[in-house]
Write a protein that holds these residues in place. Sequence first.
Motif, PDB file in Angstrom:
ATOM      1  N   HIS A  54       0.822  -1.212   0.000  1.00 26.85           N
ATOM      2  CA  HIS A  54       0.000   0.000   0.000  1.00 26.85           C
ATOM      3  C   HIS A  54       0.857   1.263   0.000  1.00 26.85           C
ATOM      4  O   HIS A  54       0.473   2.272  -0.606  1.00 26.85           O
ATOM      5  CB  HIS A  54      -0.965  -0.003   1.187  1.00 26.85           C
ATOM      6  CG  HIS A  54      -2.157  -0.862   0.954  1.00 26.85           C
ATOM      7  ND1 HIS A  54      -2.408  -1.986   1.693  1.00 26.85           N
ATOM      8  CD2 HIS A  54      -3.164  -0.772   0.052  1.00 26.85           C
ATOM      9  CE1 HIS A  54      -3.520  -2.557   1.263  1.00 26.85           C
ATOM     10  NE2 HIS A  54      -3.985  -1.835   0.259  1.00 26.85           N
ATOM     11  N   LEU A  55       2.000   1.226   0.639  1.00 26.16           N
ATOM     12  CA  LEU A  55       2.908   2.373   0.610  1.00 26.16           C
ATOM     13  C   LEU A  55       3.392   2.625  -0.816  1.00 26.16           C
ATOM     14  O   LEU A  55       3.437   3.775  -1.272  1.00 26.16           O
ATOM     15  CB  LEU A  55       4.092   2.140   1.551  1.00 26.16           C
ATOM     16  CG  LEU A  55       5.107   3.274   1.662  1.00 26.16           C
ATOM     17  CD1 LEU A  55       4.444   4.548   2.169  1.00 26.16           C
ATOM     18  CD2 LEU A  55       6.237   2.860   2.594  1.00 26.16           C
ATOM     19  N   LEU A  56       3.734   1.574  -1.547  1.00 25.62           N
ATOM     20  CA  LEU A  56       4.120   1.716  -2.946  1.00 25.62           C
ATOM     21  C   LEU A  56       2.976   2.306  -3.771  1.00 25.62           C
ATOM     22  O   LEU A  56       3.187   3.192  -4.606  1.00 25.62           O
ATOM     23  CB  LEU A  56       4.555   0.369  -3.535  1.00 25.62           C
ATOM     24  CG  LEU A  56       4.836   0.359  -5.034  1.00 25.62           C
ATOM     25  CD1 LEU A  56       6.047   1.239  -5.363  1.00 25.62           C
ATOM     26  CD2 LEU A  56       5.042  -1.044  -5.527  1.00 25.62           C
ATOM     27  N   CYS A  57       1.751   1.834  -3.519  1.00 30.51           N
ATOM     28  CA  CYS A  57       0.585   2.370  -4.231  1.00 30.51           C
ATOM     29  C   CYS A  57       0.404   3.851  -3.938  1.00 30.51           C
ATOM     30  O   CYS A  57       0.129   4.649  -4.844  1.00 30.51           O
ATOM     31  CB  CYS A  57      -0.681   1.608  -3.842  1.00 30.51           C
ATOM     32  SG  CYS A  57      -0.686  -0.116  -4.351  1.00 30.51           S
ATOM     33  N   LEU A  58       0.572   4.240  -2.680  1.00 29.60           N
ATOM     34  CA  LEU A  58       0.463   5.649  -2.297  1.00 29.60           C
ATOM     35  C   LEU A  58       1.518   6.486  -3.012  1.00 29.60           C
ATOM     36  O   LEU A  58       1.213   7.570  -3.519  1.00 29.60           O
ATOM     37  CB  LEU A  58       0.592   5.806  -0.780  1.00 29.60           C
ATOM     38  CG  LEU A  58       0.566   7.249  -0.258  1.00 29.60           C
ATOM     39  CD1 LEU A  58      -0.741   7.940  -0.611  1.00 29.60           C
ATOM     40  CD2 LEU A  58       0.810   7.254   1.239  1.00 29.60           C
ATOM     41  N   LEU A  59       2.737   5.986  -3.084  1.00 32.45           N
ATOM     42  CA  LEU A  59       3.796   6.718  -3.785  1.00 32.45           C
ATOM     43  C   LEU A  59       3.459   6.887  -5.267  1.00 32.45           C
ATOM     44  O   LEU A  59       3.674   7.962  -5.839  1.00 32.45           O
ATOM     45  CB  LEU A  59       5.136   6.015  -3.616  1.00 32.45           C
ATOM     46  CG  LEU A  59       5.725   6.045  -2.207  1.00 32.45           C
ATOM     47  CD1 LEU A  59       6.982   5.187  -2.125  1.00 32.45           C
ATOM     48  CD2 LEU A  59       6.011   7.466  -1.767  1.00 32.45           C
ATOM     49  N   LEU A  60       2.916   5.852  -5.899  1.00 34.02           N
ATOM     50  CA  LEU A  60       2.514   5.962  -7.302  1.00 34.02           C
ATOM     51  C   LEU A  60       1.411   7.009  -7.481  1.00 34.02           C
ATOM     52  O   LEU A  60       1.460   7.813  -8.420  1.00 34.02           O
ATOM     53  CB  LEU A  60       2.047   4.608  -7.842  1.00 34.02           C
ATOM     54  CG  LEU A  60       3.143   3.590  -8.116  1.00 34.02           C
ATOM     55  CD1 LEU A  60       2.543   2.206  -8.363  1.00 34.02           C
ATOM     56  CD2 LEU A  60       3.995   4.016  -9.291  1.00 34.02           C
ATOM     57  N   VAL A  61       0.434   7.016  -6.587  1.00 36.73           N
ATOM     58  CA  VAL A  61      -0.641   8.012  -6.673  1.00 36.73           C
ATOM     59  C   VAL A  61      -0.064   9.415  -6.495  1.00 36.73           C
ATOM     60  O   VAL A  61      -0.397  10.330  -7.257  1.00 36.73           O
ATOM     61  CB  VAL A  61      -1.752   7.729  -5.632  1.00 36.73           C
ATOM     62  CG1 VAL A  61      -2.692   8.919  -5.478  1.00 36.73           C
ATOM     63  CG2 VAL A  61      -2.537   6.481  -6.034  1.00 36.73           C
ATOM     64  N   LEU A  62       0.823   9.603  -5.521  1.00 35.39           N
ATOM     65  CA  LEU A  62       1.411  10.925  -5.296  1.00 35.39           C
ATOM     66  C   LEU A  62       2.251  11.375  -6.485  1.00 35.39           C
ATOM     67  O   LEU A  62       2.197  12.545  -6.887  1.00 35.39           O
ATOM     68  CB  LEU A  62       2.241  10.926  -4.017  1.00 35.39           C
ATOM     69  CG  LEU A  62       1.449  10.777  -2.717  1.00 35.39           C
ATOM     70  CD1 LEU A  62       2.394  10.647  -1.533  1.00 35.39           C
ATOM     71  CD2 LEU A  62       0.470  11.926  -2.533  1.00 35.39           C
ATOM     72  N   VAL A  63       3.021  10.477  -7.078  1.00 36.54           N
ATOM     73  CA  VAL A  63       3.811  10.818  -8.264  1.00 36.54           C
ATOM     74  C   VAL A  63       2.875  11.179  -9.419  1.00 36.54           C
ATOM     75  O   VAL A  63       3.104  12.166 -10.133  1.00 36.54           O
ATOM     76  CB  VAL A  63       4.769   9.666  -8.646  1.00 36.54           C
ATOM     77  CG1 VAL A  63       5.353   9.877 -10.036  1.00 36.54           C
ATOM     78  CG2 VAL A  63       5.879   9.542  -7.617  1.00 36.54           C
ATOM     79  N   GLY A  64       1.800  10.405  -9.612  1.00 38.43           N
ATOM     80  CA  GLY A  64       0.837  10.702 -10.671  1.00 38.43           C
ATOM     81  C   GLY A  64       0.187  12.062 -10.485  1.00 38.43           C
ATOM     82  O   GLY A  64       0.045  12.837 -11.436  1.00 38.43           O
ATOM     83  N   VAL A  65      -0.188  12.384  -9.243  1.00 34.63           N
ATOM     84  CA  VAL A  65      -0.793  13.696  -8.963  1.00 34.63           C
ATOM     85  C   VAL A  65       0.219  14.808  -9.214  1.00 34.63           C
ATOM     86  O   VAL A  65      -0.109  15.839  -9.812  1.00 34.63           O
ATOM     87  CB  VAL A  65      -1.345  13.748  -7.521  1.00 34.63           C
ATOM     88  CG1 VAL A  65      -1.713  15.163  -7.113  1.00 34.63           C
ATOM     89  CG2 VAL A  65      -2.554  12.815  -7.388  1.00 34.63           C
ATOM     90  N   ALA A  66       1.455  14.614  -8.796  1.00 34.28           N
ATOM     91  CA  ALA A  66       2.492  15.623  -9.039  1.00 34.28           C
ATOM     92  C   ALA A  66       2.719  15.818 -10.534  1.00 34.28           C
ATOM     93  O   ALA A  66       2.877  16.954 -11.005  1.00 34.28           O
ATOM     94  CB  ALA A  66       3.793  15.213  -8.345  1.00 34.28           C
ATOM     95  N   MET A  67       2.726  14.731 -11.277  1.00 31.16           N
ATOM     96  CA  MET A  67       2.891  14.835 -12.730  1.00 31.16           C
ATOM     97  C   MET A  67       1.717  15.588 -13.362  1.00 31.16           C
ATOM     98  O   MET A  67       1.903  16.418 -14.247  1.00 31.16           O
ATOM     99  CB  MET A  67       3.025  13.444 -13.358  1.00 31.16           C
ATOM    100  CG  MET A  67       4.327  12.743 -13.032  1.00 31.16           C
ATOM    101  SD  MET A  67       4.338  11.003 -13.563  1.00 31.16           S
ATOM    102  CE  MET A  67       4.366  11.180 -15.353  1.00 31.16           C
ATOM    103  N   LEU A  68       0.495  15.312 -12.900  1.00 26.54           N
ATOM    104  CA  LEU A  68      -0.681  16.012 -13.414  1.00 26.54           C
ATOM    105  C   LEU A  68      -0.622  17.501 -13.082  1.00 26.54           C
ATOM    106  O   LEU A  68      -1.060  18.334 -13.872  1.00 26.54           O
ATOM    107  CB  LEU A  68      -1.966  15.407 -12.839  1.00 26.54           C
ATOM    108  CG  LEU A  68      -2.423  14.089 -13.415  1.00 26.54           C
ATOM    109  CD1 LEU A  68      -3.567  13.511 -12.591  1.00 26.54           C
ATOM    110  CD2 LEU A  68      -2.837  14.253 -14.869  1.00 26.54           C
ATOM    111  N   ASN A  69      -0.097  17.816 -11.921  1.00 27.65           N
ATOM    112  CA  ASN A  69      -0.032  19.207 -11.462  1.00 27.65           C
ATOM    113  C   ASN A  69       0.952  20.030 -12.290  1.00 27.65           C
ATOM    114  O   ASN A  69       0.870  21.250 -12.297  1.00 27.65           O
ATOM    115  CB  ASN A  69       0.341  19.244  -9.985  1.00 27.65           C
ATOM    116  CG  ASN A  69       0.110  20.586  -9.370  1.00 27.65           C
ATOM    117  OD1 ASN A  69      -0.928  21.196  -9.591  1.00 27.65           O
ATOM    118  ND2 ASN A  69       1.076  21.068  -8.615  1.00 27.65           N
TER     119      ASN A  69
END
Length: 146
Positions: A54-69
């Motif tokens: 789940h920590l890896l999943c959270l990191l992927l979501v945060l990276v995706g959001v940062a990329m979108l931003n």
Amino acid sequence: MRWVDRAALVLGLGIGGFVDGIVIHQLLGWHHMLSGWYPLDDVHLMMLGDGLFHLLCLLLVLVGVAMLNRRPPLPNAVLAGGILAGWGVFNLVEGIVDHHVLGVHHVRHGPGELAYDLAFLAAGLVLVVVGVLMSRRASANPPARA
């Protein structure tokens, strides 16, 4: 032109992992991240494996959001298509690597485990195809500006 937006794809990888972990690991209890390698009665180890996943999943979501931003907003269909494609890529990679190559776990251990594993891969393939088609169609037909 790319098949799907990279940021949406990364976001979809994380979301797909969260759906897998929440639904299959926690709600259905069919497996845990390390249940193919270690006995299920080691609750601490099962929780540790799932927590790291789940920590890896959270990191992927945060990276995706940062990329979108860092880019202009995407049309909703392009974003949704990328997320679906990313979720499908997650299923395909996780299914092939964890279920078949490493044997870390199966979707559902016991009778019919190969059928569950193959259905997981098929669902991943469907998600990729639907996501790519949705994203490409929306990219080819951008909405008219007022």
